[in-house]
Design an enzyme around this catalytic site. Structure first.
Site, PDB file in Angstrom:
ATOM      1  N   VAL A  64      14.318 -14.651 -11.411  1.00  0.00           N
ATOM      2  CA  VAL A  64      15.263 -13.547 -11.238  1.00  0.00           C
ATOM      3  C   VAL A  64      14.744 -12.280 -11.918  1.00  0.00           C
ATOM      4  O   VAL A  64      14.785 -11.182 -11.332  1.00  0.00           O
ATOM      5  CB  VAL A  64      16.657 -13.949 -11.782  1.00  0.00           C
ATOM      6  CG1 VAL A  64      17.629 -12.791 -11.663  1.00  0.00           C
ATOM      7  CG2 VAL A  64      17.194 -15.168 -11.041  1.00  0.00           C
ATOM      8  N   LYS A  71      25.690 -18.074 -15.924  1.00  0.00           N
ATOM      9  CA  LYS A  71      27.041 -18.656 -15.830  1.00  0.00           C
ATOM     10  C   LYS A  71      27.323 -19.650 -16.938  1.00  0.00           C
ATOM     11  O   LYS A  71      28.465 -19.807 -17.366  1.00  0.00           O
ATOM     12  CB  LYS A  71      27.263 -19.335 -14.467  1.00  0.00           C
ATOM     13  CG  LYS A  71      26.185 -20.303 -14.049  1.00  0.00           C
ATOM     14  CD  LYS A  71      25.224 -19.607 -13.147  1.00  0.00           C
ATOM     15  CE  LYS A  71      23.989 -20.398 -12.870  1.00  0.00           C
ATOM     16  NZ  LYS A  71      23.245 -19.868 -11.736  1.00  0.00           N
ATOM     17  N   GLU A  85      27.987 -10.018 -12.016  1.00  0.00           N
ATOM     18  CA  GLU A  85      28.045 -10.288 -10.576  1.00  0.00           C
ATOM     19  C   GLU A  85      27.132 -11.439 -10.161  1.00  0.00           C
ATOM     20  O   GLU A  85      27.482 -12.256  -9.302  1.00  0.00           O
ATOM     21  CB  GLU A  85      27.659  -9.018  -9.801  1.00  0.00           C
ATOM     22  CG  GLU A  85      27.799  -9.106  -8.306  1.00  0.00           C
ATOM     23  CD  GLU A  85      29.255  -9.279  -7.858  1.00  0.00           C
ATOM     24  OE1 GLU A  85      29.605 -10.406  -7.496  1.00  0.00           O
ATOM     25  OE2 GLU A  85      30.019  -8.304  -7.865  1.00  0.00           O
ATOM     26  N   VAL A 117      27.849 -15.808 -10.258  1.00  0.00           N
ATOM     27  CA  VAL A 117      28.486 -16.677  -9.250  1.00  0.00           C
ATOM     28  C   VAL A 117      28.078 -16.209  -7.859  1.00  0.00           C
ATOM     29  O   VAL A 117      28.200 -15.019  -7.542  1.00  0.00           O
ATOM     30  CB  VAL A 117      30.034 -16.633  -9.346  1.00  0.00           C
ATOM     31  CG1 VAL A 117      30.662 -17.625  -8.376  1.00  0.00           C
ATOM     32  CG2 VAL A 117      30.512 -16.904 -10.765  1.00  0.00           C
ATOM     33  N   GLY A 126      25.206 -15.818  -6.291  1.00  0.00           N
ATOM     34  CA  GLY A 126      23.967 -15.052  -6.084  1.00  0.00           C
ATOM     35  C   GLY A 126      24.183 -13.653  -5.564  1.00  0.00           C
ATOM     36  O   GLY A 126      24.752 -12.795  -6.229  1.00  0.00           O
ATOM     37  N   ILE A 154      26.109 -12.509  -3.162  1.00  0.00           N
ATOM     38  CA  ILE A 154      27.414 -12.160  -2.565  1.00  0.00           C
ATOM     39  C   ILE A 154      28.231 -11.371  -3.589  1.00  0.00           C
ATOM     40  O   ILE A 154      28.402 -11.836  -4.721  1.00  0.00           O
ATOM     41  CB  ILE A 154      28.203 -13.438  -2.166  1.00  0.00           C
ATOM     42  CG1 ILE A 154      27.386 -14.306  -1.215  1.00  0.00           C
ATOM     43  CG2 ILE A 154      29.551 -13.072  -1.542  1.00  0.00           C
ATOM     44  CD1 ILE A 154      28.015 -15.655  -0.893  1.00  0.00           C
ATOM     45  N   GLY A 159      12.602 -21.282  -5.824  1.00  0.00           N
ATOM     46  CA  GLY A 159      13.220 -20.545  -6.947  1.00  0.00           C
ATOM     47  C   GLY A 159      14.730 -20.600  -6.979  1.00  0.00           C
ATOM     48  O   GLY A 159      15.357 -19.819  -7.676  1.00  0.00           O
ATOM     49  N   ASP A 208      26.414 -26.669 -12.681  1.00  0.00           N
ATOM     50  CA  ASP A 208      26.317 -25.253 -12.303  1.00  0.00           C
ATOM     51  C   ASP A 208      27.597 -24.792 -11.588  1.00  0.00           C
ATOM     52  O   ASP A 208      28.126 -23.717 -11.874  1.00  0.00           O
ATOM     53  CB  ASP A 208      25.081 -25.079 -11.400  1.00  0.00           C
ATOM     54  CG  ASP A 208      24.915 -23.663 -10.887  1.00  0.00           C
ATOM     55  OD1 ASP A 208      24.423 -22.815 -11.645  1.00  0.00           O
ATOM     56  OD2 ASP A 208      25.298 -23.412  -9.722  1.00  0.00           O
ATOM     57  N   LYS A 263      30.537 -22.017 -12.703  1.00  0.00           N
ATOM     58  CA  LYS A 263      30.986 -20.938 -11.813  1.00  0.00           C
ATOM     59  C   LYS A 263      32.505 -21.009 -11.624  1.00  0.00           C
ATOM     60  O   LYS A 263      33.182 -19.979 -11.569  1.00  0.00           O
ATOM     61  CB  LYS A 263      30.246 -21.027 -10.473  1.00  0.00           C
ATOM     62  CG  LYS A 263      28.756 -20.669 -10.621  1.00  0.00           C
ATOM     63  CD  LYS A 263      27.927 -21.052  -9.405  1.00  0.00           C
ATOM     64  CE  LYS A 263      26.488 -20.571  -9.529  1.00  0.00           C
ATOM     65  NZ  LYS A 263      25.587 -21.153  -8.546  1.00  0.00           N
TER      66      LYS A 263
HETATM   67  P1  NAP Z   1      13.517 -18.966 -14.938  1.00  0.00           P
HETATM   68  O1  NAP Z   1      12.672 -18.712 -13.748  1.00  0.00           O
HETATM   69  O2  NAP Z   1      13.413 -20.290 -15.634  1.00  0.00           O
HETATM   70  O3  NAP Z   1      13.225 -17.793 -15.981  1.00  0.00           O
HETATM   71  C1  NAP Z   1      13.713 -17.808 -17.288  1.00  0.00           C
HETATM   72  C2  NAP Z   1      13.034 -16.684 -18.057  1.00  0.00           C
HETATM   73  O4  NAP Z   1      13.603 -16.608 -19.366  1.00  0.00           O
HETATM   74  C3  NAP Z   1      11.530 -16.859 -18.262  1.00  0.00           C
HETATM   75  O5  NAP Z   1      10.866 -15.650 -18.066  1.00  0.00           O
HETATM   76  C4  NAP Z   1      11.411 -17.315 -19.709  1.00  0.00           C
HETATM   77  O6  NAP Z   1      10.202 -16.859 -20.347  1.00  0.00           O
HETATM   78  C5  NAP Z   1      12.578 -16.600 -20.331  1.00  0.00           C
HETATM   79  N1  NAP Z   1      13.061 -17.284 -21.529  1.00  0.00           N
HETATM   80  C6  NAP Z   1      13.521 -18.560 -21.616  1.00  0.00           C
HETATM   81  N2  NAP Z   1      13.876 -18.833 -22.892  1.00  0.00           N
HETATM   82  C7  NAP Z   1      13.639 -17.718 -23.592  1.00  0.00           C
HETATM   83  C8  NAP Z   1      13.786 -17.364 -24.967  1.00  0.00           C
HETATM   84  N3  NAP Z   1      14.270 -18.244 -25.848  1.00  0.00           N
HETATM   85  N4  NAP Z   1      13.440 -16.126 -25.358  1.00  0.00           N
HETATM   86  C9  NAP Z   1      12.959 -15.217 -24.471  1.00  0.00           C
HETATM   87  N5  NAP Z   1      12.794 -15.485 -23.142  1.00  0.00           N
HETATM   88  C10 NAP Z   1      13.116 -16.727 -22.737  1.00  0.00           C
HETATM   89  O7  NAP Z   1      15.063 -18.785 -14.585  1.00  0.00           O
HETATM   90  P2  NAP Z   1      15.686 -17.946 -13.373  1.00  0.00           P
HETATM   91  O8  NAP Z   1      15.734 -18.798 -12.159  1.00  0.00           O
HETATM   92  O9  NAP Z   1      15.067 -16.626 -13.303  1.00  0.00           O
HETATM   93  O10 NAP Z   1      17.220 -17.841 -13.852  1.00  0.00           O
HETATM   94  C11 NAP Z   1      17.579 -16.953 -14.881  1.00  0.00           C
HETATM   95  C12 NAP Z   1      19.103 -16.899 -14.988  1.00  0.00           C
HETATM   96  O11 NAP Z   1      19.648 -16.461 -13.755  1.00  0.00           O
HETATM   97  C13 NAP Z   1      19.789 -18.225 -15.287  1.00  0.00           C
HETATM   98  O12 NAP Z   1      20.937 -17.989 -16.072  1.00  0.00           O
HETATM   99  C14 NAP Z   1      20.217 -18.708 -13.907  1.00  0.00           C
HETATM  100  O13 NAP Z   1      21.323 -19.588 -13.950  1.00  0.00           O
HETATM  101  C15 NAP Z   1      20.604 -17.392 -13.278  1.00  0.00           C
HETATM  102  N6  NAP Z   1      20.572 -17.375 -11.827  1.00  0.00           N
HETATM  103  C16 NAP Z   1      19.483 -17.804 -11.171  1.00  0.00           C
HETATM  104  C17 NAP Z   1      19.437 -17.733  -9.787  1.00  0.00           C
HETATM  105  C18 NAP Z   1      18.240 -18.210  -9.020  1.00  0.00           C
HETATM  106  O14 NAP Z   1      18.314 -18.210  -7.777  1.00  0.00           O
HETATM  107  N7  NAP Z   1      17.159 -18.602  -9.650  1.00  0.00           N
HETATM  108  C19 NAP Z   1      20.538 -17.227  -9.087  1.00  0.00           C
HETATM  109  C20 NAP Z   1      21.668 -16.772  -9.803  1.00  0.00           C
HETATM  110  C21 NAP Z   1      21.668 -16.853 -11.179  1.00  0.00           C
HETATM  111  P3  NAP Z   1       8.746 -17.340 -19.833  1.00  0.00           P
HETATM  112  O15 NAP Z   1       8.553 -16.665 -18.504  1.00  0.00           O
HETATM  113  O16 NAP Z   1       7.812 -16.825 -20.873  1.00  0.00           O
HETATM  114  O17 NAP Z   1       8.825 -18.839 -19.731  1.00  0.00           O
HETATM  115  N1  HSE Z   2      20.712 -22.806  -9.264  1.00  0.00           N
HETATM  116  C1  HSE Z   2      21.732 -21.981  -8.740  1.00  0.00           C
HETATM  117  C2  HSE Z   2      22.013 -22.372  -7.306  1.00  0.00           C
HETATM  118  C3  HSE Z   2      21.296 -20.548  -8.781  1.00  0.00           C
HETATM  119  O1  HSE Z   2      21.206 -23.110  -6.723  1.00  0.00           O
HETATM  120  O2  HSE Z   2      23.028 -21.976  -6.756  1.00  0.00           O
HETATM  121  C4  HSE Z   2      22.364 -19.585  -8.322  1.00  0.00           C
HETATM  122  O3  HSE Z   2      23.428 -19.549  -9.217  1.00  0.00           O
END
Ligand code: NAP
Ligand code: HSE
Length: 425
Positions: free
Chosen positions: A14, A95, A119, A122, A124, A126, A177, A191, A195
């Protein structure tokens, strides 16, 4: 006009999307990004200053807002609290931290006259949160129901459409991702529970403790259940719902996440891949539906950068934080026990193919006041048969009691699955 200065924690799926979208924004300067591993290779087009010390951002007086896209409960809660204490606004996609610490975080923000935007937490891409906060303000919300997890919807759709295994569908969702760092958060329903806690705060005024939410995941769903559901006119989806519920005159909430059989003609059954769908029922608007990408890099970044732009536009107006903040009460809502809820159920039993089995099953169900709507036997193999039962409306507690009795019977090889059937409220 001076640029609004932001810092970001996290540069994964993200965070990378946020850097890409912010590169086009003239009004916002992303000064620094904190990561866990400063030596990790980043995408070629990602140019930003990185640090592995989150407090470099929190203690920087020039930074006005912190974007948190690192995920998890701790240390994210510590960082968000510290950022608010240092008078920084927050935009978060997390979340889990909101569901577990929402009351404290929003109270602190209110005390400090700061805004928390969320936003992306919950559904993504939307714009559900802003719709509930502003667009539906004139309504008393009765229920929010939907498919709120992109990973599990992707897995179930891929298993059904391409006949692939659970493991390979999950691996694809991870490569794309969508999945959480620990995918059990997706496939075990945590998850969606997080939400639903956030949606309950918006719809009913209080967060719900995630561990009080009834939760079933999708790891127990196999090809056999998908095929049988299909033959009865259903698809299986992971459904989250939060609604008002009155128990002996006491107002409570019914909040739960569970895989359900959905009639194929219903909208919920026709949302595939990583898409989400949410049905909001309000007293004035009646029912509205929102559909779109529930996960993934750019859809999620779209929600976050939308929040950042909103915040940047309003940042220097008087009382702007109060205007944007949801009216969330302190404390938590109480939820009803899932056992009290009546619905229809699908039960798949693997039994030894001997005379009298169907009669014995019928006796146990009858004793528990479970009326059978349909019972069929499918595919005898190695002297074992699948018996599929669709029940009439019955309390979950009665079905659980019957299931426990069936498990003690010597004709039963396995109670392969017990799933609720979706009914329009
Ligand atoms: P991700 O790919 O695992 O990325 C997490 C990032 O946080 C990485 O860059 C990591 O650093 C960094 N990080 C982890 N622990 C840390 C710490 N203690 N100090 C500093 N940086 C730290 O996760 P993501 O998929 O981007 O998701 C991020 C958030 O968005 C989560 O809360 C997730 O629930 C939410 N979200 C994700 C999606 C989705 O589609 N992926 C959709 C909606 C919401 P490194 O890069 O150095 O490992
Ligand atoms: N892991 C979550 C999902 C990311 O698959 O819906 C979006 O919140």
């Amino acid at each position: 006009m001076a640029k609004v200065v932001a810092g970001m924690i996290g540069l994964g799926t993200v965070g990378t999307g946020v850097v890409r979208l912010l590169a086009k924004e003239k009004k916002i300067f992303l000064k620094k990004v904190a990561v866990r591993d400063i030596n990790k290779a980043r995408a070629d087009d990602i140019f930003c200053s990185v640090t592995n010390d989150v407090y470099e951002l929190i203690n920087d007086p020039e930074i006005e807002l912190i974007i948190e896209v690192m995920g998890s409960d701790q240390p994210a809660y510590e960082y968000l609290t510290a950022a608010l204490e240092k008078r920084k606004h927050v935009v978060t996609a997390n979340k889990e931290v909101l569901a577990k610490h929402g009351p404290e975080l929003f109270a602190l923000a209110k005390k400090k006259h700061l805004a928390i935007f969320f936003e992306a937490s919950v559904a993504g891409g939307i714009p559900l949160i802003s719709t509930m906060l502003k667009g539906l303000e004139a309504n008393q919300i009765n229920s929010v129901t939907g498919i709120l997890n992109g990973t599990t919807n992707f897995i179930l759709s891929s298993m059904e459409e391409h006949k692939i295994s659970f493991a390979s569908a999950l691996a694809q969702a991870q490569a794309l991702g969508f999945a959480e760092a620990d995918p059990s958060a997706d496939v075990e329903g945590f998850d969606v529970a997080y939400k639903l806690s956030i949606l309950s705060a918006l719809a009913f005024g209080h967060f719900v403790k995630p561990d009080s939410i009834y939760r079933e995941g999708i790891t127990k769903i196999g090809q056999k259940d998908l095929e049988i559901a299909d033959s009865f006119g259903y698809r299986i989806k992971l459904v989250g719902t939060a609604s008002r519920f009155s128990s002996n005159g006491n107002p409570k909430l019914d909040v739960r996440v569970q895989p359900m059989l959905i009639p194929k003609q219903h909208l919920l059954a026709n949302i595939s891949g990583s898409n989400n769908v949410i049905l909001v029922n309000g007293d004035a608007v009646e029912q509205l539906a929102m559909v779109g990408p529930g996960a993934g890099q750019l859809p999620t970044a779209s929600a976050i950068v939308g929040d950042v732009i909103n915040l940047a536009n309003a940042l220097h107006l008087p009382d702007f934080a109060e205007y944007f903040q949801p009216e969330i009460e302190s404390g938590w809502s109480t939820v009803t026990d899932e056992g009290n809820i009546s619905r229809r159920f699908y039960m798949r039993l693997v039994v030894h193919d001997v005379p009298g089995v169907i009669g014995k099953i019928g006796t146990i169900l009858g004793k528990n006041e479970i009326s059978i709507q349909s019972i069929v036997q499918r595919g005898v193999k190695d002297e074992k048969a699948n018996v599929i039962i669709l029940t009439d409306f019955v309390r979950h507690s009665a079905v659980n009691k019957a299931a426990a009795e069936l498990k003690g019977c010597d004709f039963l090889d396995e109670l392969a699955n017990l799933l609720a059937i979706f009914e329009e409220q």
